[in-house]
Design a protein around this motif. Structure first.
Motif, PDB file in Angstrom:
ATOM      1  N   THR A   1       0.832  -1.207   0.000  1.00 15.52           N
ATOM      2  CA  THR A   1       0.000   0.000   0.000  1.00 15.52           C
ATOM      3  C   THR A   1       0.866   1.256   0.000  1.00 15.52           C
ATOM      4  O   THR A   1       0.552   2.241  -0.683  1.00 15.52           O
ATOM      5  CB  THR A   1      -0.924   0.006   1.239  1.00 15.52           C
ATOM      6  OG1 THR A   1      -1.751  -1.162   1.221  1.00 15.52           O
ATOM      7  CG2 THR A   1      -1.791   1.246   1.264  1.00 15.52           C
ATOM      8  N   ALA A   2       1.952   1.216   0.726  1.00 16.41           N
ATOM      9  CA  ALA A   2       2.818   2.388   0.857  1.00 16.41           C
ATOM     10  C   ALA A   2       3.704   2.609  -0.364  1.00 16.41           C
ATOM     11  O   ALA A   2       4.322   3.682  -0.491  1.00 16.41           O
ATOM     12  CB  ALA A   2       3.686   2.252   2.103  1.00 16.41           C
ATOM     13  N   SER A   3       3.767   1.626  -1.254  1.00 16.27           N
ATOM     14  CA  SER A   3       4.684   1.732  -2.393  1.00 16.27           C
ATOM     15  C   SER A   3       3.965   1.901  -3.724  1.00 16.27           C
ATOM     16  O   SER A   3       4.538   1.624  -4.779  1.00 16.27           O
ATOM     17  CB  SER A   3       5.569   0.478  -2.460  1.00 16.27           C
ATOM     18  OG  SER A   3       4.777  -0.691  -2.692  1.00 16.27           O
ATOM     19  N   MET A   4       2.709   2.371  -3.684  1.00 12.45           N
ATOM     20  CA  MET A   4       1.958   2.588  -4.928  1.00 12.45           C
ATOM     21  C   MET A   4       2.679   3.594  -5.825  1.00 12.45           C
ATOM     22  O   MET A   4       3.195   4.605  -5.354  1.00 12.45           O
ATOM     23  CB  MET A   4       0.549   3.109  -4.620  1.00 12.45           C
ATOM     24  CG  MET A   4      -0.379   2.086  -3.997  1.00 12.45           C
ATOM     25  SD  MET A   4      -1.026   0.925  -5.214  1.00 12.45           S
ATOM     26  CE  MET A   4      -1.241  -0.535  -4.170  1.00 12.45           C
ATOM     27  N   GLY A   5       2.687   3.300  -7.104  1.00 13.03           N
ATOM     28  CA  GLY A   5       3.381   4.186  -8.032  1.00 13.03           C
ATOM     29  C   GLY A   5       2.642   5.472  -8.315  1.00 13.03           C
ATOM     30  O   GLY A   5       3.249   6.476  -8.719  1.00 13.03           O
ATOM     31  N   ARG A   6       1.325   5.472  -8.104  1.00 14.61           N
ATOM     32  CA  ARG A   6       0.503   6.636  -8.397  1.00 14.61           C
ATOM     33  C   ARG A   6      -0.630   6.711  -7.402  1.00 14.61           C
ATOM     34  O   ARG A   6      -0.868   5.767  -6.646  1.00 14.61           O
ATOM     35  CB  ARG A   6      -0.069   6.560  -9.824  1.00 14.61           C
ATOM     36  CG  ARG A   6       0.928   6.934 -10.907  1.00 14.61           C
ATOM     37  CD  ARG A   6       0.418   6.498 -12.270  1.00 14.61           C
ATOM     38  NE  ARG A   6       1.236   7.031 -13.341  1.00 14.61           N
ATOM     39  CZ  ARG A   6       2.448   6.572 -13.649  1.00 14.61           C
ATOM     40  NH1 ARG A   6       2.962   5.581 -12.965  1.00 14.61           N
ATOM     41  NH2 ARG A   6       3.131   7.121 -14.651  1.00 14.61           N
ATOM     42  N   SER A   7      -1.377   7.814  -7.458  1.00 14.67           N
ATOM     43  CA  SER A   7      -2.570   7.947  -6.635  1.00 14.67           C
ATOM     44  C   SER A   7      -3.562   8.841  -7.364  1.00 14.67           C
ATOM     45  O   SER A   7      -3.181   9.771  -8.080  1.00 14.67           O
ATOM     46  CB  SER A   7      -2.248   8.545  -5.257  1.00 14.67           C
ATOM     47  OG  SER A   7      -1.767   9.873  -5.394  1.00 14.67           O
ATOM     48  N   MET A   8      -4.834   8.532  -7.194  1.00 11.02           N
ATOM     49  CA  MET A   8      -5.883   9.388  -7.739  1.00 11.02           C
ATOM     50  C   MET A   8      -6.053  10.569  -6.795  1.00 11.02           C
ATOM     51  O   MET A   8      -6.125  10.380  -5.572  1.00 11.02           O
ATOM     52  CB  MET A   8      -7.187   8.602  -7.857  1.00 11.02           C
ATOM     53  CG  MET A   8      -8.341   9.396  -8.465  1.00 11.02           C
ATOM     54  SD  MET A   8      -8.064   9.885 -10.181  1.00 11.02           S
ATOM     55  CE  MET A   8      -8.279   8.310 -11.022  1.00 11.02           C
ATOM     56  N   PRO A   9      -6.108  11.798  -7.302  1.00 16.57           N
ATOM     57  CA  PRO A   9      -6.277  12.960  -6.428  1.00 16.57           C
ATOM     58  C   PRO A   9      -7.533  12.853  -5.569  1.00 16.57           C
ATOM     59  O   PRO A   9      -8.529  12.251  -5.977  1.00 16.57           O
ATOM     60  CB  PRO A   9      -6.373  14.127  -7.416  1.00 16.57           C
ATOM     61  CG  PRO A   9      -5.684  13.648  -8.641  1.00 16.57           C
ATOM     62  CD  PRO A   9      -5.955  12.175  -8.710  1.00 16.57           C
ATOM     63  N   GLU A  10      -7.482  13.419  -4.394  1.00 17.02           N
ATOM     64  CA  GLU A  10      -8.630  13.412  -3.500  1.00 17.02           C
ATOM     65  C   GLU A  10      -9.625  14.494  -3.918  1.00 17.02           C
ATOM     66  O   GLU A  10      -9.314  15.387  -4.698  1.00 17.02           O
ATOM     67  CB  GLU A  10      -8.175  13.638  -2.053  1.00 17.02           C
ATOM     68  CG  GLU A  10      -7.280  12.525  -1.516  1.00 17.02           C
ATOM     69  CD  GLU A  10      -6.874  12.780  -0.080  1.00 17.02           C
ATOM     70  OE1 GLU A  10      -7.210  13.858   0.456  1.00 17.02           O
ATOM     71  OE2 GLU A  10      -6.215  11.895   0.510  1.00 17.02           O
ATOM     72  N   GLY A  11     -10.823  14.389  -3.367  1.00 14.85           N
ATOM     73  CA  GLY A  11     -11.853  15.374  -3.671  1.00 14.85           C
ATOM     74  C   GLY A  11     -12.984  14.775  -4.471  1.00 14.85           C
ATOM     75  O   GLY A  11     -12.965  13.590  -4.821  1.00 14.85           O
ATOM     76  N   ASN A  12     -13.975  15.584  -4.775  1.00  8.43           N
ATOM     77  CA  ASN A  12     -15.143  15.156  -5.531  1.00  8.43           C
ATOM     78  C   ASN A  12     -14.815  15.209  -7.020  1.00  8.43           C
ATOM     79  O   ASN A  12     -15.028  16.231  -7.685  1.00  8.43           O
ATOM     80  CB  ASN A  12     -16.342  16.044  -5.208  1.00  8.43           C
ATOM     81  CG  ASN A  12     -17.642  15.461  -5.748  1.00  8.43           C
ATOM     82  OD1 ASN A  12     -17.657  14.758  -6.765  1.00  8.43           O
ATOM     83  ND2 ASN A  12     -18.744  15.749  -5.067  1.00  8.43           N
TER      84      ASN A  12
END
Length: 280
Positions: A142-153
């Motif tokens: 979980t801590a080594s994800m290459g990317r992340s989807m931005p938070e928010g609506n």
């Protein structure tokens, strides 16, 4: 094939074509894929009319999941809350533990069928140390994800920015090849094709896989509704991340990252959201 028809002695007989498929066992299914299957279930089975072809293949399918011990460079399932640990939808779930060059698996049972299969295998009870090791493996992934989807609506963000200049930017790069739709585990667009024999007495209709990136997909009398690459990419992304909520109550993206991996020009759906969010 959806149905076939035959005209004989002045009468036309139509036969629905729902064959009994073989039983399927899926080995090594990831958490993001299980979430994608759950989405497909809502699409094809959740409404007032179930798709009999999908239903026939879905029933009695057996799933052996594998909790991810390493994240890929394009994965972002953690930010979509769809992984990397399988939480539901499996019969058996495995976590591989490597110790001193040897591999062991911690097994979690998710169904009666899974219990019956496990009962037929050599096994030993898991210890508290085994469970702690497995939990640590998932936490590191979980801590080594290459990317992340931005938070928010994101739904509101996209629907309020349908004319954002970023759509023009992505259109300059997008080849409308459809790779993203071919590898996405939740895309389900299809088209139908009718064929008949030379005598005109027999005909059939077949459903085939299609993509919203093709010109013909939105064709109606007079031309295509989405004639530009900009319109087709915007349709795909806003459906996946916005209007999917209106239709099915969830996002259409499970964070597998395959659309990023297989895009020949490197378009990143998380980067596009972040650019619109930041006003770039």
């Amino acid at each position: 094939r959806l149905w076939s028809a035959k005209r004989e002695d002045g009468e036309t007989r139509v036969t629905a074509d729902v064959t009994e498929p073989p039983r399927f066992a899926f080995i090594g299914v990831r958490a993001c894929e299980l979430n994608a299957i759950a989405i497909q279930d809502r699409v094809f089975l959740g409404g007032p009319f179930a798709d009999p072809h999908y239903q026939a293949r879905r029933e009695d399918a057996f799933f052996v999941a594998v909790n991810c011990g390493q994240a890929g460079g394009t994965c972002f399932c953690a930010s979509m809350k769809t992984g990397p640990k399988a939480e539901a939808g499996f019969d058996l779930a495995l976590t591989e533990m490597l110790e001193d060059g040897e591999s062991r698996f911690l097994v979690e049972v998710g169904s009666d069928e899974g219990h019956d299969v496990l009962a037929a295998l050599p096994r030993e009870p898991a210890t508290a140390a085994d469970e702690a090791t497995a939990t640590g493996i998932v936490a590191r992934t979980t801590a080594s994800m290459g990317r992340s989807m931005p938070e928010g609506n994101i739904r509101e963000l996209l629907l309020e920015n349908l004319e954002h200049p970023r759509w023009d930017d992505v259109a300059e790069r997008c080849l409308t090849c459809g790779n993203c739709t071919m590898v996405c585990p939740t895309c389900f667009c299809t088209s139908v094709e009718d064929t008949s024999d030379l005598t005109g007495t027999e005909t059939s209709r077949e459903r085939r896989w299609d993509s919203c990136f093709t010109m013909d997909f939105s064709y109606i009398h007079g031309g295509s509704v989405r004639s530009s690459g900009k319109a087709r990419y915007r349709q795909w992304m806003t459906h996946k991340l916005a209007t999917w909520f209106d239709q099915f109550g969830t996002s259409g993206c499970v964070g597998c990252g395959r659309c990023v991996t297989w895009c020949p020009v490197g378009i990143d759906i998380t980067e596009e959201v972040r650019a619109i969010q930041g006003g770039d």
